[in-house]
Scaffold this motif. Structure first.
Motif, PDB file in Angstrom:
ATOM      1  N   ILE A 192      23.706-119.899  82.225  1.00 14.29           N
ATOM      2  CA  ILE A 192      22.412-119.495  82.784  1.00 14.29           C
ATOM      3  C   ILE A 192      21.551-118.834  81.709  1.00 14.29           C
ATOM      4  CG2 ILE A 192      21.274-117.963  84.441  1.00 14.29           C
ATOM      5  CD1 ILE A 192      23.710-118.364  86.281  1.00 14.29           C
ATOM      6  N   TYR A 193      22.152-117.958  80.912  1.00 15.54           N
ATOM      7  CA  TYR A 193      21.389-117.311  79.834  1.00 15.54           C
ATOM      8  C   TYR A 193      20.852-118.353  78.848  1.00 15.54           C
ATOM      9  CZ  TYR A 193      23.504-112.880  81.354  1.00 15.54           C
ATOM     10  OH  TYR A 193      23.904-111.789  82.077  1.00 15.54           O
ATOM     11  N   THR A 194      21.659-119.375  78.560  1.00 12.90           N
ATOM     12  CA  THR A 194      21.233-120.417  77.634  1.00 12.90           C
ATOM     13  C   THR A 194      20.055-121.200  78.197  1.00 12.90           C
ATOM     14  OG1 THR A 194      23.499-120.630  76.813  1.00 12.90           O
ATOM     15  CG2 THR A 194      21.991-122.436  76.309  1.00 12.90           C
ATOM     16  N   VAL A 195      20.126-121.520  79.480  1.00 14.25           N
ATOM     17  CA  VAL A 195      19.016-122.229  80.133  1.00 14.25           C
ATOM     18  C   VAL A 195      17.744-121.377  80.095  1.00 14.25           C
ATOM     19  CG1 VAL A 195      18.153-123.099  82.344  1.00 14.25           C
ATOM     20  CG2 VAL A 195      20.495-123.629  81.622  1.00 14.25           C
ATOM     21  N   LEU A 196      17.879-120.089  80.331  1.00 19.71           N
ATOM     22  CA  LEU A 196      16.726-119.185  80.294  1.00 19.71           C
ATOM     23  C   LEU A 196      16.154-119.087  78.882  1.00 19.71           C
ATOM     24  CD1 LEU A 196      17.966-116.293  82.623  1.00 19.71           C
ATOM     25  CD2 LEU A 196      16.316-118.100  83.164  1.00 19.71           C
ATOM     26  N   LEU A 197      17.025-119.065  77.884  1.00 19.68           N
ATOM     27  CA  LEU A 197      16.571-119.045  76.497  1.00 19.68           C
ATOM     28  C   LEU A 197      15.749-120.289  76.184  1.00 19.68           C
ATOM     29  CD1 LEU A 197      16.758-117.727  73.621  1.00 19.68           C
ATOM     30  CD2 LEU A 197      18.768-119.169  73.254  1.00 19.68           C
ATOM     31  N   ILE A 198      16.232-121.435  76.615  1.00 24.19           N
ATOM     32  CA  ILE A 198      15.517-122.695  76.391  1.00 24.19           C
ATOM     33  C   ILE A 198      14.195-122.698  77.151  1.00 24.19           C
ATOM     34  CG2 ILE A 198      15.586-125.193  76.778  1.00 24.19           C
ATOM     35  CD1 ILE A 198      18.621-125.051  76.294  1.00 24.19           C
ATOM     36  N   ALA A 199      14.198-122.168  78.379  1.00 25.34           N
ATOM     37  CA  ALA A 199      12.967-122.109  79.171  1.00 25.34           C
ATOM     38  C   ALA A 199      11.917-121.246  78.491  1.00 25.34           C
ATOM     39  CB  ALA A 199      13.271-121.571  80.568  1.00 25.34           C
ATOM     40  N   SER A 200      12.343-120.113  77.963  1.00 24.40           N
ATOM     41  CA  SER A 200      11.420-119.233  77.251  1.00 24.40           C
ATOM     42  C   SER A 200      10.861-119.932  76.017  1.00 24.40           C
ATOM     43  CB  SER A 200      12.136-117.945  76.847  1.00 24.40           C
ATOM     44  OG  SER A 200      11.258-117.066  76.179  1.00 24.40           O
ATOM     45  N   MET A 201      11.738-120.630  75.302  1.00 19.13           N
ATOM     46  CA  MET A 201      11.302-121.359  74.113  1.00 19.13           C
ATOM     47  C   MET A 201      10.314-122.462  74.474  1.00 19.13           C
ATOM     48  SD  MET A 201      11.899-124.573  72.675  1.00 19.13           S
ATOM     49  CE  MET A 201      13.503-125.083  73.235  1.00 19.13           C
ATOM     50  N   LEU A 202      10.609-123.226  75.537  1.00 18.50           N
ATOM     51  CA  LEU A 202       9.755-124.348  75.913  1.00 18.50           C
ATOM     52  C   LEU A 202       8.365-123.879  76.339  1.00 18.50           C
ATOM     53  CD1 LEU A 202      12.182-126.709  77.874  1.00 18.50           C
ATOM     54  CD2 LEU A 202      11.141-127.105  75.635  1.00 18.50           C
ATOM     55  N   SER A 203       8.293-122.730  77.000  1.00 23.84           N
ATOM     56  CA  SER A 203       6.978-122.223  77.378  1.00 23.84           C
ATOM     57  C   SER A 203       6.141-121.954  76.129  1.00 23.84           C
ATOM     58  CB  SER A 203       7.111-120.959  78.228  1.00 23.84           C
ATOM     59  OG  SER A 203       7.609-119.871  77.472  1.00 23.84           O
ATOM     60  N   GLY A 204       6.789-121.465  75.081  1.00 27.10           N
ATOM     61  CA  GLY A 204       6.084-121.243  73.826  1.00 27.10           C
ATOM     62  C   GLY A 204       5.751-122.537  73.112  1.00 27.10           C
ATOM     63  N   TYR A 205       6.687-123.497  73.146  1.00 28.53           N
ATOM     64  CA  TYR A 205       6.463-124.765  72.450  1.00 28.53           C
ATOM     65  C   TYR A 205       5.298-125.545  73.067  1.00 28.53           C
ATOM     66  CZ  TYR A 205       7.076-129.394  70.506  1.00 28.53           C
ATOM     67  OH  TYR A 205       6.843-130.593  69.887  1.00 28.53           O
ATOM     68  N   PHE A 206       5.262-125.606  74.394  1.00 28.69           N
ATOM     69  CA  PHE A 206       4.175-126.332  75.050  1.00 28.69           C
ATOM     70  C   PHE A 206       2.833-125.659  74.793  1.00 28.69           C
ATOM     71  CE2 PHE A 206       7.581-127.934  78.093  1.00 28.69           C
ATOM     72  CZ  PHE A 206       7.654-129.162  77.454  1.00 28.69           C
ATOM     73  N   ASP A 207       2.866-124.341  74.630  1.00 28.88           N
ATOM     74  CA  ASP A 207       1.647-123.622  74.245  1.00 28.88           C
ATOM     75  C   ASP A 207       1.257-123.995  72.815  1.00 28.88           C
ATOM     76  OD1 ASP A 207      -0.489-121.856  74.294  1.00 28.88           O
ATOM     77  OD2 ASP A 207       0.729-120.122  73.768  1.00 28.88           O
ATOM     78  N   ASP A 208       2.260-124.060  71.917  1.00 31.25           N
ATOM     79  CA  ASP A 208       2.002-124.471  70.530  1.00 31.25           C
ATOM     80  C   ASP A 208       1.376-125.860  70.470  1.00 31.25           C
ATOM     81  OD1 ASP A 208       3.023-122.159  69.389  1.00 31.25           O
ATOM     82  OD2 ASP A 208       5.041-122.982  69.140  1.00 31.25           O
ATOM     83  N   ALA A 209       1.904-126.775  71.286  1.00 37.71           N
ATOM     84  CA  ALA A 209       1.480-128.171  71.224  1.00 37.71           C
ATOM     85  C   ALA A 209       0.177-128.435  71.969  1.00 37.71           C
ATOM     86  CB  ALA A 209       2.584-129.066  71.810  1.00 37.71           C
ATOM     87  N   SER A 210      -0.255-127.469  72.778  1.00 35.40           N
ATOM     88  CA  SER A 210      -1.463-127.654  73.578  1.00 35.40           C
ATOM     89  C   SER A 210      -2.715-127.506  72.714  1.00 35.40           C
ATOM     90  CB  SER A 210      -1.490-126.629  74.717  1.00 35.40           C
ATOM     91  OG  SER A 210      -2.692-126.711  75.439  1.00 35.40           O
ATOM     92  N   GLU A 211      -3.712-128.337  73.003  1.00 40.20           N
ATOM     93  CA  GLU A 211      -4.991-128.238  72.289  1.00 40.20           C
ATOM     94  C   GLU A 211      -5.700-126.934  72.629  1.00 40.20           C
ATOM     95  OE1 GLU A 211      -6.371-130.150  69.987  1.00 40.20           O
ATOM     96  OE2 GLU A 211      -4.604-131.464  69.961  1.00 40.20           O
TER      97      GLU A 211
END
Length: 211
Positions: A79-98
């Protein structure tokens, strides 16, 4: 149970695997990452313009893969690993967004992650005092504190390595299986720092800082 010598061997292999895998993936996917547009309020923001950004996607996924491979399976850790990935993905999609994501949107995502992490910890470990709100506040603040200090990727990664290493030296026995996970973190972060060292060619972006 693994003997002390055997555990040291596992930890060493986990460190090398995390370092090598992160370094390899950084090289392979460097040109496929979003590129920095320069940030008005970041430290030396203009100098970052055009550099690959979002390496956090790579090193967080490498950390997750290696730890799940070498750390004994526990639902709590999954569960902690999934949450870590979720936190990362929220940042990545922000990075990739125009267009940068709204701060309230990111804050809400962080809050949900913090609540799930707190509930998970209390569920699997228990405590005589219910301090869920304190856990939520600490996790929410931890996600955002590095994200607010934009443009200091190398500094934040370096301090993370020092902090994790200090905890390992002071509380290695108490951390148990998490010691191996911490060593994996250090290996992956050092591989990132290799690419981020001056003249840097790679930035962790929100994908890394939020994780």
């Amino acid at each position: 149970l693994i003997s002390a010598t055997g555990q040291q061997t596992v930890d060493a292999l986990a460190f090398l695997l995390a370092f090598a895998l992160t370094a390899l993936m950084d090289s392979v996917f460097h040109d496929k990452l979003p590129h920095d547009h320069g940030r008005a309020f970041a430290v030396n923001g203009e100098l970052s313009k055009g550099k690959a950004r979002g390496s956090g996607l790579i090193f967080v996924l490498c950390i997750a893969l290696v730890t799940l491979a070498v750390v004994p399976f526990k639902v709590e850790y999954l569960i902690y690993t999934v949450l870590l990935i979720a936190s990362m993905l929220s940042g990545y999609f922000d990075d990739a967004s125009e267009t940068a994501w709204n701060e309230y949107k990111k804050g809400l995502i962080d809050f949900v992650i913090a609540v799930v992490a707190g509930v998970t910890y209390l569920n699997f470990n228990g405590t005589s005092v219910n301090f869920l709100m304190l856990i939520v506040i600490l996790i929410w603040a931890s996600i955002n504190v590095v994200n607010c200090t934009d443009g200091v990727d190398g500094l934040s990664a370096s301090l993370a390595v020092v902090s994790i290493g200090t905890f390992l030296l002071a509380y290695g026995e108490e951390l148990g299986d998490y010691s191996t996970a911490a060593i994996v973190f250090i290996g992956a972060l050092l591989a990132y720092l290799w690419s981020n060292a001056k003249p840097s060619s790679l930035l962790m972006g929100d994908a890394g800082s939020r994780a």
